[in-house]
Design an enzyme around this catalytic site. Structure first.
Site, PDB file in Angstrom:
ATOM      1  CG  ASP A 299      38.671   4.448   9.040  1.00 29.90           C
ATOM      2  OD1 ASP A 299      38.680   3.189   9.344  1.00 29.90           O
ATOM      3  OD2 ASP A 299      39.208   4.634   8.033  1.00 29.90           O
TER       4      ASP A 299
ATOM      5  CB  THR B 110      43.398   6.797  11.156  1.00 30.16           C
ATOM      6  OG1 THR B 110      43.933   5.707  12.185  1.00 30.16           O
ATOM      7  CG2 THR B 110      44.882   7.695  10.822  1.00 30.16           C
TER       8      THR B 110
ATOM      9  NE  ARG C 162      61.397  -5.767  12.017  1.00 27.68           N
ATOM     10  CZ  ARG C 162      61.923  -6.992  11.820  1.00 27.68           C
ATOM     11  NH1 ARG C 162      62.835  -7.657  11.323  1.00 27.68           N
ATOM     12  NH2 ARG C 162      61.367  -8.060  12.797  1.00 27.68           N
TER      13      ARG C 162
ATOM     14  CG  ASP D  39      46.446   2.459  15.362  1.00 35.05           C
ATOM     15  OD1 ASP D  39      47.520   1.962  15.274  1.00 35.05           O
ATOM     16  OD2 ASP D  39      46.072   3.719  15.428  1.00 35.05           O
TER      17      ASP D  39
ATOM     18  CG  ASN E 269      -2.139  10.905  -8.906  1.00 37.67           C
ATOM     19  OD1 ASN E 269      -1.164  11.256  -8.343  1.00 37.67           O
ATOM     20  ND2 ASN E 269      -2.006  10.939 -10.118  1.00 37.67           N
TER      21      ASN E 269
END
EC number: 7.2.2.10
Length: 994
Positions: free
Chosen positions: A351, A353, A489, A627, A768
């Protein structure tokens, strides 16, 4: 309802047949509830405890051991005399081992299922709804909401379902949807149609998603999806559908187990067949059945000898120790097997961020206007150091530190940053870091004011808590904020109305300070500030300012730019209408442009070095972010994923560009690309799938709910310490410090752990092989038993287990991060190594049988029989002339068994020293390079003495104390194994490695 974001509000209401003011009728509610079910995520259908336990017994080796336990239990039942106690020890011990293994397995499986349950915490408890049975809004349980309900949300609420907005009842509606989309700043919503049918969740600005939080404002909308049909529900389905793959080591051990079980079965059958002629021997009392049972016992002993019972425990211990070392480096490992997978990681998808960057917005550049002469405008440009919220950093001009207070333009710029701002800094004393209170962008401005310190406040003597807002407070004492015109906005700006504080008695009047997107703010400016005067804004000045802003916004850094301006003579307060947001733009006119700041989420300091380390270690780093592409590429260049002048075409894609490629090209893109931007969760899962199809071992980082499916799908899911609980439970590892460099440290640790595991797995297996050879030889040559199952279990579990665990502490090789990642397909035991084990194992087996035979044939206190008598001991009866002068009981003496077991244990201790390094001689890597190993060898030998010399243990293990002469022979037979392995290592170093 599909594609609700592309429909008008009227179409959405009509689709559900609902009136915005009255809501659904109770009949409609019932009908929709029956159709869509409750608004909750279905509980995970986990496996029952019984199923989980049964799964643990699907492994072939475990089944063989179980069979051995059952058989030896049945045989023990028919034993008589003093044998009975010993006979029951063996099945009991085997069962204990199996139970312990099953408990560990079940516990780990249980952990894996918690991830889906953790999603529940994002389910809101209550919802506010309009329904036709009541005039006003009513609060109901969120699970009772149905599609078509008219719902109200306000600041502080958790959105109760997926909702299409109908109307916004405040200036703005801000939603924090980072858990779902990974966006670092809250998003401003609107009610208009978003016509793009392929819009990603980030772009559906007219939709609210279940589980996200309302940061500011109030709104009404219609529910379009509930429960499993919401975006968070789709994530749950994706997680439920993701099957956990086995780690490379688990796959190898499974393959090894299958091969081993086939070999064991073959050897057991062979031993039985070789000895069919002996079934009627007098020693069995002439009974064919007793003879068959005797060899059946030997077959069981073989199975016990061949299976490394201690291996699961040693692996778990080694991994657990590894996780403790990783935790010290801030990597918290949640699933043990993934420690080893980290070692073969070949791709890290990170990532942006907060992992590659600090997730702390900081202003790194700013300018004010220096002078204007005719059409020529010159700017004062500054850079600012420091990449976190800490108020530490310098203002520089042409790479030299300057005092910000000497520039009048900067004093005003700092004033606007401090006052036109609702956020502040806070020093968190428990974490010892400065944190934001409010919006990231605004906190960056607060930090900038602290770094500029335009009034030369004395900050040296302040505590960190006082230091956090010291310079901002000075400015706030000069001017008092009356009210704020919220951001909207349409005008892309916000402003505050300030009056001079009484105390300052300054000759300044009321002011309005404005900040916002440069294009919009500059369009409303009539002047620019030069020093303390203002100059009319000409088109030449405007072009100069916008060209710098454009260069900052699209150049190497792709900064996020904010313009700062003042309205020197604002209208009177009583002339302004504050409850109509549409009129705010009228008041933010006739402005004077003061300056501009450029900010970014800066890369962490240590990331560049880590990416270089990854490159040397052959690990590819891919940045994946929600982003936009420009910002992503800029950060990639700054941290070294891309070079400064690299052409990135074909190496960086947005989610949309990736979707537009045909599947074959998508596959190619995943091979080449190092950067994916504007990505949705589904893309992350897709990228992981493509990488896995190239046999890459992928580590994927994430912190939001949206990352959970990809975290679960990747071989190594890595969640952030600051991330959501869902991400943490879906992942294998959590980064306590959210830092990319920690991943690289964990990969290094993973590689070291794998190398050590290889050593001790080989060590245990060679032991073994020796035991199998020993039992096979005694059975094939017809000699008396040299080792019995109880003794073998003791060696496999205890005496070998301790040195094996200590081998997990071998120091890592110096060049461990200069090699490419190992292939997950690389076998644990290659051809040459297999030969080495066979050689060493053959020697171990021969030496143990030899030690027992030595006592029978050559010892002073032994019976001194011939080899013929020894290999035909089954035909010994009182009247058999071949055995004249010998009692038949001597063949059941415990001394030869004790000799054999002592040789086995001593050889294993020598073997542990051999395992310090795969190919290095003991002269180069002396025993004291691992003190833990020396300690464990001493402990193992002490335990061996314990079962020889402390009653009643010799009786249980059918042993007897040895004298000095016998110990001398044991040592003589054991030490040559070191010389043999040194010879094999010499061959490997000089003739096989190059």
């Amino acid at each position: 309802m599909e594609q609700a974001h592309t429909k008008t509000t009227e179409e959405c209401l009509a689709y559900f047949g609902v009136n915005e003011n009255t809501g659904l009728s109770l009949d409609q509610v019932k009908k929709n509830f029956d159709k869509f079910g409750p608004n909750e995520l279905p509980a995970e259908e986990g496996k029952s405890l019984w199923e989980l336990v049964a799964e643990q017994f699907e492994d072939l080796l475990v089944r063989i051991l179980l069979l051995a336990a059952i058989i030896s239990f049945v045989l023990a039942w028919f034993e008589e005399g003093e044998e009975t106690v010993t006979a029951f020890v063996e099945p009991f011990v085997i069962l204990l081992i199996l139970i312990a293994n099953a408990v560990v397995g079940v516990w780990q499986e249980r952990n894996a299922e918690d991830a889906i349950e953790a999603l529940k915490e994002y389910e809101p408890e209550m919802g506010k709804v309009y329904r036709s049975d009541r005039k006003s809004v009513q609060r109901i349980k969120a699970r009772e909401l149905v599609p078509g309900d008219i719902v109200e949300v306000a600041v502080g609420d958790k959105v109760p379902a997926d909702i299409r907005l109908i109307s916004i009842k405040s200036t703005t509606l801000r939603i924090d949807q980072s858990i779902l989309t990974g966006e670092s700043v809250s998003v401003i919503k609107h009610t208009e149609v978003v016509p793009d049918t392929r819009a990603v969740n980030q772009d559906k600005k007219n939709m609210l998603f279940s589980g996200t939080n309302v940061g500011a404002g109030k709104a009404v909308g219609v529910v379009i999806a509930t429960g499993p049909n919401t975006e968070i529900g789709k994530i749950r389905d994706e997680m439920a559908a993701t099957e956990q793959e086995k780690t490379p080591l688990q796959q190898k051990l499974d393959e090894f187990g299958e091969q081993l079980s086939k070999v064991i079965s073959l050897i057991c059958v062979a031993v039985w067949l070789i000895n069919i002629g002996h079934f009627n021997d007098p020693i069995h009392g002439g009974s064919w059945i007793k003879g068959a049972i005797y060899y059946f016992k030997i077959a069981v002993a073989l199975a016990v000898a061949a299976i490394p019972e201690g291996l699961p425990a040693v692996i778990t211990t080694c991994l657990a120790l590894g996780t403790r070392r990783m935790a010290k480096k801030n990597a918290i490992v949640r699933s043990l097997p993934s420690v080893e997978t980290l070692g073969c990681t070949s791709v890290i998808c990170s990532d942006k961020t907060g992992t590659l960057t600090t997730n702390q917005m900081s202003v790194c550049r700013m300018f004010v206007i220096d002078k204007v002469e005719g059409d020529v405008t010159s700017l004062n440009e500054f850079t600012i150091t420091g990449s976190t919220y800490a108020p530490e950093g310098d203002v520089q001009k042409n790479d030299k530190n300057v005092k910000a207070g000497q520039y009048d333009g900067l004093v005003e710029l700092a004033t606007i940053c401090a006052l036109c701002n609702d956020s502040s800094l806070d020093f968190n004393e428990s974490k010892g870091v400065f944190e934001k209170v409010g919006e990231a962008t605004e906190t960056a401005l607060t930090t900038l004011v602290e770094k500029m310190n335009v009034f030369n406040t004395d900050v040296k003597s302040l505590s960190k808590v006082e230091r956090a807002n010291a310079c901002n407070s000075v400015i706030k004492q000069l001017m008092k904020k009356e009210f704020t015109l919220e951001f909207s906005r349409d005008r892309k700006s916000m402003s505050v109305y300030c009056i001079p504080a009484k105390a300052s008695r300054a000759a300044v009047g009321n002011k309005m300070f404005v900040k916002g997107a440069p294009e919009g703010v500059i369009d409303r400016c009539n002047y620019v500030r030069v020093g303390t005067t203002r100059v009319p804004l000409t088109s030449a000045i405007k072009d100069k300012i916008l060209s710098v802003v454009k260069e900052w916004g699209t150049g190497r850094d792709t900064l996020r730019c904010l313009a700062l301006a003042t309205r020197d003579t604002p209208p009177k307060r009583e002339d302004m209408v504050l409850d109509e947001a549409t009129r705010f733009i009228e008041y933010e006119t006739d402005l004077t442009f003061v300056g501009c700041v450029g900010m970014l989420d800066p890369p962490r300091k240590e990331v560049m070095g880590s990416i270089q380390l990854c490159r040397e270690a052959g690990i590819r780093v891919i940045m994946i972010t929600g982003d936009n592409k420009g910002t992503a590429i800029a950060i990639c260049r700054r941290i070294g994923i891309f070079g400064e002048d690299d052409d990135v075409s074909g190496r960086a894609f947005t989610g949309r560009e990736f979707d537009d490629l045909p599947p074959a090209e998508q596959r190619e893109a995943c091979k080449r690309a190092s950067c994916f931007a504007r990505v949705e969760p589904a893309h992350k899962s897709k990228i992981v799938e493509f990488l896995q199809s190239f046999d890459e071992i992928t580590a994927m980082t994430g912190d939001g709910v949206n990352d959970a499916p990809a975290l679960k799908k990747a071989e190594i899911g890595i969640a952030m310490g600051s991330g959501t609980a869902v991400a943490k439970t879906a992942s294998e590892m959590v980064l306590a410090d959210d830092n990319f460099s920690t991943i690289v440290a964990a990969v290094e640790e993973g590689r070291a752990i794998y190398n050590n595991m290889k050593q001790f797995i080989r060590y245990l297996i060679s032991s073994n092989v020796g035991e199998v050879v020993c039992i096979f030889l005694t059975a094939a040559l017809g000699l008396p038993e040299a080792l019995i199952p109880v003794q073998l279990l003791w060696v496999n579990l205890v005496t070998d287990g301790l040195p094996a665990t200590a081998l997990g502490f071998n120091p890592p090789d110096l060049d461990i991060m200069d090699r490419p990642p190992r292939s997950p397909k690389e076998p644990l035991i290659s051809g040459w190594l297999f030969f080495r084990y066979m050689a060493i194992g053959g020697y171990v087996g021969a030496a143990t049988v030899g030690a027992a035979a030595w006592w029978f044939m050559y010892a002073d206190d032994g019976p001194n029989v011939t080899f013929y008598q020894l290999s035909h001991f089954m035909q010994c009866t009182e009247d058999n002339p071949d055995f004249e002068g010998h009692e038949c009981e001597i063949f059941e003496s415990p001394v030869p068994m004790t000799m054999a077991l002592s040789v086995l244990v001593t050889i294993e201790m020598c073997n542990a020293l051999n395992s310090l390094s795969e190919n290095q001689s003991l002269i180069r890597m002396p025993p004291w390079s691992n003190f833990w190993l020396l300690g464990s060898i001493c402990l193992s030998m002490s335990l061996h003495f314990l079962i020889l010399y402390v009653e009643p243990l010799p009786m249980i293990f059918k042993l007897t104390p040895l004298n000095v002469e016998q110990w001398f022979i044991v040592l003589k037979m054991s030490f040559p194994v070191i010389l043999l392995d040194e010879l094999l290592k010499f061959v490997a170093r000089n003739y096989l490695e190059g």
